[in-house]
Design a protein around this motif. Structure first.
Motif, mmCIF file in Angstrom:
data_model
loop_
_atom_site.group_PDB
_atom_site.id
_atom_site.type_symbol
_atom_site.label_atom_id
_atom_site.label_comp_id
_atom_site.label_asym_id
_atom_site.label_seq_id
_atom_site.Cartn_x
_atom_site.Cartn_y
_atom_site.Cartn_z
ATOM 1 N N ARG A 121 0.862 -1.179 0.000
ATOM 2 C CA ARG A 121 0.000 0.000 0.000
ATOM 3 C C ARG A 121 0.899 1.231 0.000
ATOM 4 N NH1 ARG A 121 -5.014 1.928 1.011
ATOM 5 N NH2 ARG A 121 -5.269 3.797 2.303
ATOM 6 N N VAL A 131 1.434 5.270 0.125
ATOM 7 C CA VAL A 131 0.785 6.487 0.647
ATOM 8 C C VAL A 131 1.742 7.657 0.436
ATOM 9 C CG1 VAL A 131 -0.099 7.678 2.672
ATOM 10 C CG2 VAL A 131 -0.558 5.240 2.370
ATOM 11 N N THR A 175 2.629 11.112 1.430
ATOM 12 C CA THR A 175 2.334 11.906 2.620
ATOM 13 C C THR A 175 2.054 13.368 2.314
ATOM 14 O OG1 THR A 175 4.718 12.194 2.934
ATOM 15 C CG2 THR A 175 3.655 10.399 4.130
ATOM 16 N N TRP A 226 -2.366 10.830 -1.794
ATOM 17 C CA TRP A 226 -2.661 9.758 -2.729
ATOM 18 C C TRP A 226 -2.314 8.415 -2.118
ATOM 19 C CZ3 TRP A 226 0.751 12.462 -6.904
ATOM 20 C CH2 TRP A 226 0.109 13.624 -7.338
ATOM 21 N N THR A 227 -3.129 7.415 -2.435
ATOM 22 C CA THR A 227 -2.848 6.052 -1.997
ATOM 23 C C THR A 227 -3.059 5.099 -3.152
ATOM 24 O OG1 THR A 227 -5.119 5.566 -1.279
ATOM 25 C CG2 THR A 227 -3.637 6.587 0.332
ATOM 26 N N TYR A 228 -2.394 3.970 -3.063
ATOM 27 C CA TYR A 228 -2.595 2.929 -4.069
ATOM 28 C C TYR A 228 -2.305 1.579 -3.434
ATOM 29 C CZ TYR A 228 -2.149 -0.140 -8.034
ATOM 30 O OH TYR A 228 -2.323 -1.186 -8.895
ATOM 31 N N SER A 288 -3.061 -2.300 -1.533
ATOM 32 C CA SER A 288 -3.412 -2.739 -0.188
ATOM 33 C C SER A 288 -2.342 -3.709 0.304
ATOM 34 C CB SER A 288 -4.783 -3.434 -0.178
ATOM 35 O OG SER A 288 -4.780 -4.563 -1.038
ATOM 36 N N LEU A 318 2.575 -1.246 4.295
ATOM 37 C CA LEU A 318 2.653 0.181 3.989
ATOM 38 C C LEU A 318 4.042 0.604 3.520
ATOM 39 C CD1 LEU A 318 1.429 3.091 4.177
ATOM 40 C CD2 LEU A 318 2.249 3.116 6.559
ATOM 41 N N ARG A 338 5.430 4.534 2.715
ATOM 42 C CA ARG A 338 4.999 5.923 2.672
ATOM 43 C C ARG A 338 6.194 6.861 2.476
ATOM 44 N NH1 ARG A 338 4.971 4.716 8.177
ATOM 45 N NH2 ARG A 338 6.236 6.110 9.460
ATOM 46 N N GLN A 394 -7.833 4.681 -5.430
ATOM 47 C CA GLN A 394 -7.464 4.228 -4.087
ATOM 48 C C GLN A 394 -8.027 2.819 -3.889
ATOM 49 O OE1 GLN A 394 -8.282 6.947 -0.942
ATOM 50 N NE2 GLN A 394 -7.639 8.735 -2.102
#
Length: 249
Positions: free
Chosen positions: A158, A160, A162, A166-168, A170, A173, A175, A247
């Motif tokens: 996933r 992110v 910051t 925007w996120t993409y 699953s 994480l 970031r 997302q």
């Protein structure tokens, strides 16, 4: 703004940037492994000069080994002084050549990533327009062209951003800022000391441990592109940046 207009502006910005660098700055290593800043400038002109012929020639002469072919063309173009390289960038700023059946997004992605490849090691800051970063983020995460060998490196992760939200994807994480994420997922080792999250070790291992695909695998990628419908919305002269990044999860 239309994606094509972004491309024209980025080429002109690149020409302005390179024309103002000193000889020492041009000799500095870029974030592209093995390439100096001068080499990156030269690379940006090769597509303008050879267009789609560059793609088809690479398929025939190197078995679709685009990395190798890019090295050969860039090495040749880098023999020119920066003044001639800059002149080529300016003359070709409005070129509409794209990767066959792949639209404008990969062209803008290449320009913005190489802009970061140069500015980051030189310490030259720029607030890149968010709509341009969004095009690149969408392209690399959702529909990368054969020139971006993403493979399954983002599976189970996933992302992110910051600074943009925007996120993409699953899963585990990863970031960081949009710039850092784009550089990390596109293979720039510099980014891994700036990104964070429990998925970072997996992304790092996938990127740094990537092996060169065999000839059969290399040839299948362009074959799939050439036999698939073109993305009309991304080739159209009126194509604009996507309104949002998808997302998942």
């Amino acid at each position: 703004m239309r994606v094509f207009d972004m491309i024209v502006d980025e080429r002109r910005r690149a020409a302005d940037l390179f024309s103002g660098l000193t000889a020492d700055q041009l000799r500095r290593p870029s974030l592209c492994a093995g390439w100096t800043v001068h080499d990156v400038a030269a690379h940006l002109t090769t597509y303008l000069r050879f267009g789609q012929l560059k793609i088809y020639t690479a398929i025939v002469t190197t078995g679709a080994d685009f990395d190798r072919f890019n090295l050969l063309l860039t090495r040749r173009a880098a023999r020119l002084p920066i003044e001639r390289i800059v002149a080529r960038l300016r003359r070709g700023a409005a070129s509409r050549t794209t990767i066959p059946r792949s639209g404008y997004d990969p062209v803008l992605s290449d320009l913005l990533l190489h802009d970061l490849d140069v500015r980051v090691p030189l310490g030259i800051r720029r607030d890149t327009p968010e709509d341009r970063l969004r095009v690149v983020f969408r392209h690399l995460t959702q529909e990368p062209s054969p020139g971006y060998t993403m493979g399954d490196r983002l599976a189970g992760l996933r992302l992110v951003a910051t600074d943009t939200g925007w996120t993409y994807g699953s899963g585990a994480l990863v970031r960081g800022s949009a710039d850092e994420l784009l550089l990390g997922i596109s293979g720039r080792a510099w980014a891994f000391d700036r990104l964070a999250g429990d998925g970072l070790p997996l992304l790092r291992a996938r990127v740094l441990g990537r092996t060169r695909p065999g000839a059969a695998t290399r040839l299948m990628a362009p074959l799939r592109v050439l036999t698939s419908p073109p993305p009309r919305d991304r080739r159209a002269r009126t194509a604009v940046a996507p309104a949002q990044v998808r997302q998942d999860g």
